[in-house]
Design an enzyme around this catalytic site. Structure first.
Site, PDB file in Angstrom:
ATOM      1  N   PHE A  69     -10.532  -1.772   4.468  1.00 56.02           N
ATOM      2  CA  PHE A  69     -11.211  -3.048   4.297  1.00 56.02           C
ATOM      3  C   PHE A  69     -10.230  -3.959   3.529  1.00 56.02           C
ATOM      4  O   PHE A  69      -9.100  -4.091   3.970  1.00 56.02           O
ATOM      5  CB  PHE A  69     -12.625  -2.836   3.731  1.00 56.02           C
ATOM      6  N   ASN A  70     -10.589  -4.576   2.432  1.00 59.63           N
ATOM      7  CA  ASN A  70      -9.630  -5.507   1.820  1.00 59.63           C
ATOM      8  C   ASN A  70      -8.972  -4.891   0.581  1.00 59.63           C
ATOM      9  O   ASN A  70      -9.570  -4.911  -0.497  1.00 59.63           O
ATOM     10  CB  ASN A  70     -10.326  -6.823   1.463  1.00 59.63           C
ATOM     11  N   ARG A 109     -12.030 -21.521   7.131  1.00 58.49           N
ATOM     12  CA  ARG A 109     -10.726 -21.182   7.702  1.00 58.49           C
ATOM     13  C   ARG A 109     -10.951 -20.646   9.109  1.00 58.49           C
ATOM     14  O   ARG A 109     -11.798 -19.768   9.308  1.00 58.49           O
ATOM     15  CB  ARG A 109     -10.048 -20.128   6.814  1.00 58.49           C
ATOM     16  N   SER A 156      -7.330  -1.219  10.368  1.00 55.66           N
ATOM     17  CA  SER A 156      -7.938  -2.296   9.593  1.00 55.66           C
ATOM     18  C   SER A 156      -9.371  -2.546  10.047  1.00 55.66           C
ATOM     19  O   SER A 156      -9.703  -2.350  11.229  1.00 55.66           O
ATOM     20  CB  SER A 156      -7.104  -3.560   9.835  1.00 55.66           C
ATOM     21  N   ASN A 172      12.660  -1.199   6.192  1.00 57.58           N
ATOM     22  CA  ASN A 172      13.788  -2.109   6.451  1.00 57.58           C
ATOM     23  C   ASN A 172      13.823  -3.248   5.441  1.00 57.58           C
ATOM     24  O   ASN A 172      14.635  -4.169   5.574  1.00 57.58           O
ATOM     25  CB  ASN A 172      13.743  -2.657   7.890  1.00 57.58           C
ATOM     26  N   SER A 227      11.974  -5.699   5.093  1.00 56.92           N
ATOM     27  CA  SER A 227      11.677  -7.030   5.636  1.00 56.92           C
ATOM     28  C   SER A 227      10.568  -7.708   4.843  1.00 56.92           C
ATOM     29  O   SER A 227      10.467  -8.927   4.823  1.00 56.92           O
ATOM     30  CB  SER A 227      11.288  -6.940   7.118  1.00 56.92           C
ATOM     31  N   TYR A 269      -2.128  -9.936  15.677  1.00 55.22           N
ATOM     32  CA  TYR A 269      -2.067  -8.867  14.664  1.00 55.22           C
ATOM     33  C   TYR A 269      -3.219  -7.885  14.848  1.00 55.22           C
ATOM     34  O   TYR A 269      -3.025  -6.673  14.923  1.00 55.22           O
ATOM     35  CB  TYR A 269      -2.095  -9.461  13.239  1.00 55.22           C
ATOM     36  N   LYS A 285      -3.511  -3.612  16.090  1.00 55.51           N
ATOM     37  CA  LYS A 285      -4.213  -2.473  15.465  1.00 55.51           C
ATOM     38  C   LYS A 285      -5.106  -1.787  16.505  1.00 55.51           C
ATOM     39  O   LYS A 285      -5.188  -0.563  16.548  1.00 55.51           O
ATOM     40  CB  LYS A 285      -5.040  -2.942  14.263  1.00 55.51           C
ATOM     41  N   ILE A 310       0.845  -1.205   0.000  1.00 55.24           N
ATOM     42  CA  ILE A 310       0.000   0.000   0.000  1.00 55.24           C
ATOM     43  C   ILE A 310       0.883   1.259   0.000  1.00 55.24           C
ATOM     44  O   ILE A 310       0.575   2.257  -0.661  1.00 55.24           O
ATOM     45  CB  ILE A 310      -0.967  -0.012   1.206  1.00 55.24           C
TER      46      ILE A 310
HETATM   47  P1  NAD Z   1       3.506  -4.658   3.365  1.00 53.98           P
HETATM   48  O1  NAD Z   1       4.098  -5.755   4.173  1.00 53.98           O
HETATM   49  O2  NAD Z   1       3.494  -4.812   1.885  1.00 53.98           O
HETATM   50  O3  NAD Z   1       4.247  -3.271   3.702  1.00 53.98           O
HETATM   51  C1  NAD Z   1       4.777  -2.990   4.965  1.00 53.98           C
HETATM   52  C2  NAD Z   1       6.196  -2.479   4.773  1.00 53.98           C
HETATM   53  O4  NAD Z   1       6.745  -2.152   6.046  1.00 53.98           O
HETATM   54  C3  NAD Z   1       7.129  -3.499   4.124  1.00 53.98           C
HETATM   55  O5  NAD Z   1       7.790  -2.892   3.039  1.00 53.98           O
HETATM   56  C4  NAD Z   1       8.107  -3.860   5.247  1.00 53.98           C
HETATM   57  O6  NAD Z   1       9.387  -4.148   4.735  1.00 53.98           O
HETATM   58  C5  NAD Z   1       8.075  -2.607   6.094  1.00 53.98           C
HETATM   59  N1  NAD Z   1       8.389  -2.806   7.509  1.00 53.98           N
HETATM   60  C6  NAD Z   1       7.848  -3.714   8.364  1.00 53.98           C
HETATM   61  N2  NAD Z   1       8.378  -3.571   9.592  1.00 53.98           N
HETATM   62  C7  NAD Z   1       9.260  -2.544   9.523  1.00 53.98           C
HETATM   63  C8  NAD Z   1      10.117  -1.916  10.464  1.00 53.98           C
HETATM   64  N3  NAD Z   1      10.188  -2.339  11.728  1.00 53.98           N
HETATM   65  N4  NAD Z   1      10.878  -0.886  10.049  1.00 53.98           N
HETATM   66  C9  NAD Z   1      10.827  -0.460   8.774  1.00 53.98           C
HETATM   67  N5  NAD Z   1      10.044  -1.016   7.838  1.00 53.98           N
HETATM   68  C10 NAD Z   1       9.275  -2.053   8.210  1.00 53.98           C
HETATM   69  O7  NAD Z   1       2.035  -4.403   3.932  1.00 53.98           O
HETATM   70  P2  NAD Z   1       0.835  -3.579   3.295  1.00 53.98           P
HETATM   71  O8  NAD Z   1      -0.176  -4.531   2.806  1.00 53.98           O
HETATM   72  O9  NAD Z   1       1.338  -2.529   2.400  1.00 53.98           O
HETATM   73  O10 NAD Z   1       0.237  -2.937   4.629  1.00 53.98           O
HETATM   74  C11 NAD Z   1       0.589  -1.629   5.050  1.00 53.98           C
HETATM   75  C12 NAD Z   1      -0.109  -1.325   6.348  1.00 53.98           C
HETATM   76  O11 NAD Z   1      -1.515  -1.434   6.164  1.00 53.98           O
HETATM   77  C13 NAD Z   1       0.236  -2.260   7.491  1.00 53.98           C
HETATM   78  O12 NAD Z   1       0.271  -1.500   8.687  1.00 53.98           O
HETATM   79  C14 NAD Z   1      -0.927  -3.224   7.527  1.00 53.98           C
HETATM   80  O13 NAD Z   1      -1.110  -3.770   8.805  1.00 53.98           O
HETATM   81  C15 NAD Z   1      -2.060  -2.305   7.132  1.00 53.98           C
HETATM   82  N6  NAD Z   1      -3.212  -3.006   6.553  1.00 53.98           N
HETATM   83  C16 NAD Z   1      -3.014  -3.815   5.469  1.00 53.98           C
HETATM   84  C17 NAD Z   1      -4.094  -4.491   4.921  1.00 53.98           C
HETATM   85  C18 NAD Z   1      -3.906  -5.425   3.764  1.00 53.98           C
HETATM   86  O14 NAD Z   1      -4.783  -6.263   3.535  1.00 53.98           O
HETATM   87  N7  NAD Z   1      -2.811  -5.346   2.993  1.00 53.98           N
HETATM   88  C19 NAD Z   1      -5.380  -4.315   5.466  1.00 53.98           C
HETATM   89  C20 NAD Z   1      -5.544  -3.467   6.552  1.00 53.98           C
HETATM   90  C21 NAD Z   1      -4.445  -2.808   7.093  1.00 53.98           C
HETATM   91  C1  WQD Z   2     -10.713 -12.865   1.958  1.00 52.03           C
HETATM   92  C2  WQD Z   2     -11.773 -13.936   1.806  1.00 52.03           C
HETATM   93  C3  WQD Z   2     -11.313 -15.985   2.992  1.00 52.03           C
HETATM   94  C4  WQD Z   2      -7.813 -17.110   0.657  1.00 52.03           C
HETATM   95  C5  WQD Z   2      -7.107 -10.330   6.026  1.00 52.03           C
HETATM   96  C6  WQD Z   2      -6.772  -9.956   7.435  1.00 52.03           C
HETATM   97  C7  WQD Z   2      -7.289  -8.592   7.750  1.00 52.03           C
HETATM   98  C8  WQD Z   2      -6.826  -7.581   6.711  1.00 52.03           C
HETATM   99  C9  WQD Z   2      -7.044  -8.046   5.317  1.00 52.03           C
HETATM  100  C10 WQD Z   2      -4.863  -6.476   7.499  1.00 52.03           C
HETATM  101  C11 WQD Z   2     -12.067 -14.661   3.110  1.00 52.03           C
HETATM  102  C12 WQD Z   2     -11.341 -16.212   1.503  1.00 52.03           C
HETATM  103  C13 WQD Z   2      -8.918 -16.445   1.146  1.00 52.03           C
HETATM  104  C14 WQD Z   2      -8.002 -18.360   0.000  1.00 52.03           C
HETATM  105  C15 WQD Z   2     -10.371 -18.147   0.356  1.00 52.03           C
HETATM  106  N1  WQD Z   2      -5.407  -7.366   6.796  1.00 52.03           N
HETATM  107  N2  WQD Z   2     -10.165 -16.958   0.993  1.00 52.03           N
HETATM  108  N3  WQD Z   2      -9.289 -18.822  -0.135  1.00 52.03           N
HETATM  109  O1  WQD Z   2      -9.265 -12.647   5.816  1.00 52.03           O
HETATM  110  O2  WQD Z   2     -10.694 -10.755   4.936  1.00 52.03           O
HETATM  111  O3  WQD Z   2      -8.501 -10.264   5.886  1.00 52.03           O
HETATM  112  O4  WQD Z   2      -6.526  -9.367   5.145  1.00 52.03           O
HETATM  113  O5  WQD Z   2      -5.328  -5.776   8.334  1.00 52.03           O
HETATM  114  O6  WQD Z   2      -6.837  -8.265   9.008  1.00 52.03           O
HETATM  115  O7  WQD Z   2      -7.367 -10.899   8.299  1.00 52.03           O
HETATM  116  O8  WQD Z   2      -8.616 -11.395   3.701  1.00 52.03           O
HETATM  117  O9  WQD Z   2      -7.780 -12.062   1.495  1.00 52.03           O
HETATM  118  O10 WQD Z   2      -7.284 -13.539   3.505  1.00 52.03           O
HETATM  119  O11 WQD Z   2      -9.590 -13.423   2.616  1.00 52.03           O
HETATM  120  O12 WQD Z   2     -11.503 -18.624   0.219  1.00 52.03           O
HETATM  121  O13 WQD Z   2      -7.052 -19.015  -0.428  1.00 52.03           O
HETATM  122  O14 WQD Z   2     -11.268 -14.939   0.906  1.00 52.03           O
HETATM  123  O15 WQD Z   2     -11.946 -17.043   3.654  1.00 52.03           O
HETATM  124  O16 WQD Z   2     -13.432 -14.927   3.119  1.00 52.03           O
HETATM  125  P1  WQD Z   2      -9.362 -11.353   5.141  1.00 52.03           P
HETATM  126  P2  WQD Z   2      -8.224 -12.621   2.799  1.00 52.03           P
END
Ligand code: NAD
Ligand code: WQD
Length: 344
Positions: A181-182, A298, A127, A34, A36, A152, A156, A14
């Site tokens: 959301f997603n 799941r 989230s 970093n 990671s 996790y 949040k 993101i």
């Molecule tokens: P991502 O893992 O792609 O990006 C996170 C980045 O942070 C990575 O590049 C990682 O290398 C870096 N990072 C982690 N720990 C670090 C540290 N200690 N110091 C410096 N860098 C560090 O994840 P994303 O999907 O882009 O998510 C971004 C944010 O949004 C996160 O806080 C995540 O929890 C939140 N979020 C994501 C989703 C999702 O579904 N992707 C949904 C809701 C919330």
């Molecule tokens: C979406 C739907 C699964 C994989 C997670 C985190 C949430 C947020 C977003 C960060 C669900 C179904 C999935 C598969 C499937 N992240 N599914 N087969 O679970 O809504 O949320 O990511 O904050 O905290 O929990 O996202 O993409 O894993 O799943 O049927 O192989 O797809 O059951 O209904 P989820 P997801």
């Protein structure tokens, strides 16, 4: 001239899309990451889209002195968007301390150093996981935060409380908490996108990898939920739409458009889509079949959740625009680009 925005986790999924949107809105950016869960080539993708290579500092935000040095050496940082965190729900169950340290200590370090660096605006990535299974849908920001189902999710919730307490204590900054959301999809150019580590846990990367033949078939986790077709329902939000909301949030704080020092917004489309509907939309939009089988539920999955995004629509002036079909097409284009580059 616009202020500089510090983007932690800016080479991540993101974060990288948000850096693109910030640059296109005229902001300078500094990324701290970093690496990671991302790699340095992401900077090439950003540069290809915008023509600007963002400044990059490789640093673990747990390193408070290192962070202080970065903040001291830069002037003109107006705001921080804090994406950096660990995000694998399943892993967090087995390694809770890793999650509490990486998601909470990093936040504490940033909040601690912001006042001395004179940084006035803080955007936090939260989230929809904080809502658990809401009693009523679509869920608004006023819905109760339910006990977290994973470490996790708990990070949040705790992070939101820490920010709230800091604002309540009168610390000299404002904050906007964004509850995603997603997030799915990629930049329409396919220069940036999601790079899952190992076997994808999230639905859309699993769908695109299955369509590509990397995975033999997708497992649909349950078809006996109380939903239209028995599969779970989510609110899938285009990552570029999501990124744009961060620019709006930063503008709002830096331009003093709100009297509130803390605001919370849902970022979703307002539309719930089932897993089977998503597979169908992918197949229709791309013409590519996704072999799948129904398997058992799941553990820990929420049955259905989608956003009421009205507050973000009205107050932030932000609305999700991309269709599900176009977003899935962008994810597919990105998957094909990864194949061309020999990555997946
Ligand atoms: P991502 O893992 O792609 O990006 C996170 C980045 O942070 C990575 O590049 C990682 O290398 C870096 N990072 C982690 N720990 C670090 C540290 N200690 N110091 C410096 N860098 C560090 O994840 P994303 O999907 O882009 O998510 C971004 C944010 O949004 C996160 O806080 C995540 O929890 C939140 N979020 C994501 C989703 C999702 O579904 N992707 C949904 C809701 C919330
Ligand atoms: C979406 C739907 C699964 C994989 C997670 C985190 C949430 C947020 C977003 C960060 C669900 C179904 C999935 C598969 C499937 N992240 N599914 N087969 O679970 O809504 O949320 O990511 O904050 O905290 O929990 O996202 O993409 O894993 O799943 O049927 O192989 O797809 O059951 O209904 P989820 P997801």
């Amino acid at each position: 001239m616009k202020k500089t925005i510090l983007v932690t986790g800016g080479t991540g999924y993101i974060g990288s899309h948000t850096v693109v949107e910030l640059q296109q809105a005229g902001y300078e950016t500094i990324i701290i990451d970093n690496l990671s869960n991302s790699n340095i080539e992401v900077l090439d993708g950003i540069e290809k889209i915008t023509g600007i290579r963002p400044e990059f500092v490789r640093l673990d935000i747990n390193d408070k002195e290192g962070l202080r040095d970065v903040l001291k050496s830069r002037t003109g940082i107006g705001g921080i968007i804090h994406f950096a965190a660990s995000k694998a729900v399943g892993e967090s169950v087995h390694k809770p301390l890793l999650y509490y340290r990486n998601n909470i200590v990093t936040l504490l370090n940033l909040l601690d150093l912001m006042p001395e660096a004179g940084i006035e605006a803080f955007v936090f990535s939260s989230s929809c996981t904080v809502y658990g299974q809401p009693d009523s849908l679509p869920v608004t920001e006023d819905a109760p935060v339910l006990p977290a189902l994973s470490p996790y999710g708990n990070t949040k919730q705790i992070a939101e409380e820490i920010i709230r307490d800091c604002i309540h204590a009168g610390l000299p900054f404002k904050s906007i908490i964004l509850r995603y959301f997603n997030p799915i999809g990629a930049h329409p150019s396919a220069e940036t996108g999601e790079l899952p580590n190992g076997i994808p846990q999230n639905l859309v990367p699993f769908v695109t990898q299955t369509a590509m033949g990397i995975r033999p078939e997708l497992s649909v986790f349950g078809n006996d939920y109380n939903t239209v077709d028995g599969s779970c329902i989510r609110d899938y939000i285009n990552v570029t739409d999501l990124a744009k909301a961060h620019v709006t949030a930063v503008n709002r704080m830096l331009e003093n458009k709100s009297r509130e020092k803390l605001e919370i917004f849902n970022l979703g489309t307002g539309r719930g889509v089932s897993v089977l509907e998503l597979i169908n939309a992918f197949e229709t939009g791309t013409g590519v079949k996704v072999p799948y089988k129904i398997v058992s539920r799941r553990e820990g999955d929420i049955e259905k959740v989608w956003a009421n995004p009205e507050r973000a629509n009205k107050v932030l002036g932000w609305t999700a625009k991309e269709t599900l079909e176009d977003t899935l097409a962008s994810a597919w284009k990105w998957q094909k680009r990864l194949r061309e580059r020999g990555i997946q």
